[in-house]
Design an enzyme around this catalytic site. Sequence first.
Site, PDB file in Angstrom:
ATOM      1  CD  GLU A  25      -1.090   0.627   3.678  1.00 26.26           C
ATOM      2  OE1 GLU A  25      -1.645   1.729   3.513  1.00 26.26           O
ATOM      3  OE2 GLU A  25      -1.163  -0.034   4.735  1.00 26.26           O
ATOM      4  CE  LYS A 160       0.557   1.922  14.747  1.00 20.51           C
ATOM      5  NZ  LYS A 160       0.442   1.627  13.319  1.00 20.51           N
TER       6      LYS A 160
HETATM    7  N1  PSU Z   1      -2.457   1.443  10.639  1.00 24.26           N
HETATM    8  C1  PSU Z   1      -1.122   1.554  10.740  1.00 24.26           C
HETATM    9  N2  PSU Z   1      -0.430   2.254   9.801  1.00 24.26           N
HETATM   10  C2  PSU Z   1      -1.048   2.833   8.737  1.00 24.26           C
HETATM   11  C3  PSU Z   1      -2.466   2.689   8.633  1.00 24.26           C
HETATM   12  C4  PSU Z   1      -3.117   1.988   9.591  1.00 24.26           C
HETATM   13  O1  PSU Z   1      -0.562   1.030  11.672  1.00 24.26           O
HETATM   14  O2  PSU Z   1      -0.386   3.467   7.902  1.00 24.26           O
HETATM   15  C5  PSU Z   1      -3.175   3.259   7.441  1.00 24.26           C
HETATM   16  C6  PSU Z   1      -3.512   2.150   6.435  1.00 24.26           C
HETATM   17  O3  PSU Z   1      -3.409   2.670   5.130  1.00 24.26           O
HETATM   18  C7  PSU Z   1      -4.952   1.835   6.764  1.00 24.26           C
HETATM   19  C8  PSU Z   1      -5.471   3.197   7.110  1.00 24.26           C
HETATM   20  O4  PSU Z   1      -5.668   1.264   5.702  1.00 24.26           O
HETATM   21  O5  PSU Z   1      -4.419   3.803   7.845  1.00 24.26           O
HETATM   22  C9  PSU Z   1      -6.745   3.161   7.898  1.00 24.26           C
HETATM   23  O6  PSU Z   1      -7.255   4.454   7.973  1.00 24.26           O
HETATM   24  P1  PSU Z   1      -8.731   4.672   8.498  1.00 24.26           P
HETATM   25  O7  PSU Z   1      -8.680   4.291   9.946  1.00 24.26           O
HETATM   26  O8  PSU Z   1      -8.975   6.137   8.280  1.00 24.26           O
HETATM   27  O9  PSU Z   1      -9.612   3.773   7.694  1.00 24.26           O
END
Ligand code: PSU
Length: 304
Positions: A25, A160
């Site tokens: 990603e 996390k």
């Molecule tokens: N969790 C991490 N590192 C990240 C992300 C999540 O530990 O970089 C990023 C990923 O791209 C994930 C996104 O898909 O954040 C999720 O964002 P949201 O909670 O806004 O859906």
Amino acid sequence: MNEYLDLSPDVKRALESGSPVVALESTIISHGMPYPRNLKTALEVERIVRSNGATPATIAILGGRLKAGVTPEEIETLAKRGQAVTKVSRRDLPYVVARGGDGATTVAATMILAAMAGIRLFATGGIGGVHRGGERSFDISADLEELARTSVAVVCAGAKSILDLGLTLEYLETRGVPVIGYGTDELPAFYTRRSGFPLKARLDSPEEVARLLKAKWELGLDGGAVVANPISIEHSMDPEVIGGAIDRALADAEAKGVRGKEITPFLLARIEELTGGGSLDSNIELVYGNAALAARIAAELARM
Ligand code: PSU
Ligand code: MN
């Protein structure tokens, strides 16, 4: 092949010959880590995928085109521009494409593009999930819905504990998403190997994971799977230290009124500050571990 999608020559060749390919990603590059370590990490992750027998396909949107496989120069641009690049999840895709913009793809959007390209394995750090208080705020990452509907397996280090891991597992269960503990009976908590939340599926080799994925998809059970690979003991963090930083970062986000898609990047940057960079070191190491495992699973799947 979708007319909006471009495969890099490498990725095209690998897919045509049935060789293993691993999607990566780009939100993790632009929004998940600071420059220049994000650049170094993204290039190293590609190298690790190659050295474990698969072709890396870093996924992003450039000039409105969907890309599976980008050049090192394009990775550098995403890394340098950082949060100025639009973070793109399922909702945001048509807007960025129609306007010819650039986008860094989240887990959800990366899964969508990977599936379009015919890529089945995807490696990252952590997935999004149900945020703490999500039962009131409705802040549930689109990653979870994507896992329910799009047939790509995501190798990650769990999620996390900025998230509510219990609610995240409940959501995945409801939506029929297998969560596989790789060499563990517990959901790993990203920076640490344990969360206290037991899993119902444990597998101990890339071959076993590939067999599960093959069975799932041959049964007609569309949708993804989470392969939860704990961070190595060597790079895992002290639960007290990381727990304290997470609580503090959450309180800061609340005080500042940070909302929506800005929350996850805000928390990641704040946790890094609060741990004096320690969380970033761990984050990078676990991504390397996941890239290697995803490549090995992809290789097994290609062999079957
Ligand atoms: N969790 C991490 N590192 C990240 C992300 C999540 O530990 O970089 C990023 C990923 O791209 C994930 C996104 O898909 O954040 C999720 O964002 P949201 O909670 O806004 O859906
Ligand atoms: Mn959200």
